[in-house]
Motif scaffolding. Structure first.
Motif, PDB file in Angstrom:
ATOM      1  N   HIS A   7       0.834  -1.210   0.000  1.00  0.00           N
ATOM      2  CA  HIS A   7       0.000   0.000   0.000  1.00  0.00           C
ATOM      3  C   HIS A   7       0.868   1.259   0.000  1.00  0.00           C
ATOM      4  CE1 HIS A   7       0.353  -0.638   4.499  1.00  0.00           C
ATOM      5  NE2 HIS A   7       0.543   0.668   4.481  1.00  0.00           N
ATOM      6  N   GLU A  54      -3.797   3.712   1.639  1.00  0.00           N
ATOM      7  CA  GLU A  54      -4.128   3.798   3.067  1.00  0.00           C
ATOM      8  C   GLU A  54      -4.157   5.276   3.454  1.00  0.00           C
ATOM      9  OE1 GLU A  54      -0.872   2.970   5.817  1.00  0.00           O
ATOM     10  OE2 GLU A  54      -2.238   1.915   7.136  1.00  0.00           O
ATOM     11  N   HIS A  78       4.220   7.125   3.313  1.00  0.00           N
ATOM     12  CA  HIS A  78       5.122   5.967   3.258  1.00  0.00           C
ATOM     13  C   HIS A  78       4.725   5.013   2.127  1.00  0.00           C
ATOM     14  CE1 HIS A  78       1.837   4.526   5.952  1.00  0.00           C
ATOM     15  NE2 HIS A  78       2.061   3.360   5.404  1.00  0.00           N
ATOM     16  N   GLU A 128       7.745   0.867   4.878  1.00  0.00           N
ATOM     17  CA  GLU A 128       7.090  -0.081   5.791  1.00  0.00           C
ATOM     18  C   GLU A 128       7.163  -1.476   5.183  1.00  0.00           C
ATOM     19  OE1 GLU A 128       2.930   0.836   6.517  1.00  0.00           O
ATOM     20  OE2 GLU A 128       2.528  -1.132   7.325  1.00  0.00           O
TER      21      GLU A 128
END
Ligand SMILES: CC[C@H](C(=O)O)C(=O)SCCNC(=O)CCNC(=O)[C@H](O)C(C)(C)COP(=O)(O)OP(=O)(O)OC[C@H]1O[C@@H](n2cnc3c(N)ncnc32)[C@H](O)[C@@H]1OP(=O)(O)O
Ligand SMILES: [Co+2]
Length: 135
Positions: A7, A54, A78, A128
């Motif tokens: 994502h 997200e 991110h 991430e």
């Protein structure tokens, strides 16, 4: 091993307004809304084929999202990569000299275990790692 971009995280000030905006933009409604108290965020997830977005709103002033918004305003926060074995990937990246922001995988949103790498070591992009939690 990193398998795919899982994502893209976007920091927003008002997740209700941004939900409307992204529903119009993507022509799809969010499939999930989830608060992650440990991160001081509330999230909503959209999916268009293999791509997930997200949205993240801060739920406390000391949330990473609150600090990000203060410093940089709304925008991409991110990039999350899916990994098949988060422990092994954390070990590999640590050995490659990347700075892990958490030493053990922590519970993220959308049924994942997550770990973050410091953006100072990744050309300014917060990375991430996330692995699906198999119930
Ligand atoms: C887990 C739930 C959900 C999921 O998908 O499952 C999420 O994605 S939750 C997302 C929110 N959580 C996090 O971001 C956790 C990891 N982030 C952190 O630990 C911090 O935000 C950190 C360490 C990246 C920065 O925190 P710090 O207190 O050091 O804030 P500063 O403002 O002092 O930043 C230091 C330095 O880093 C730059 N920075 C901060 N955030 C980002 C970013 N998202 N992308 C790129 N760069 C970032 C900031 O500009 C500072 O740089 P400088 O040159 O010194 O100004
Ligand atoms: Co994320």
């Amino acid at each position: 091993m990193l398998t795919n971009v899982e994502h893209i995280g976007i920091a927003v000030r008002d997740i209700v307004a941004s939900n409307d905006l992204f529903t119009k933009l993507l022509n799809v409604a969010p499939y999930k809304a989830e608060a992650v108290a440990t991160e001081g965020v509330t999230t909503s997830f959209f999916q268009v084929n293999q791509t997930k977005i997200e949205l993240l709103e801060a739920t406390s002033p000391d949330s990473p999202i609150a600090k990000f918004l203060e410093k940089k305003g709304e925008g991409i926060h991110h990039i999350a990569f899916e990994v098949d074995n988060i422990q092994a990937e954390m070990e590999r990246l640590k050995n490659e000299g990347f700075t892990l922001l958490n030493d053990v995988p922590k519970r993220g949103a959308d049924n994942k275990l997550v770990c973050f790498l410091h953006p100072k070591g990744t050309n300014g992009v917060l990375i991430e790692l996330c692995q699906e939690i198999k119930e």
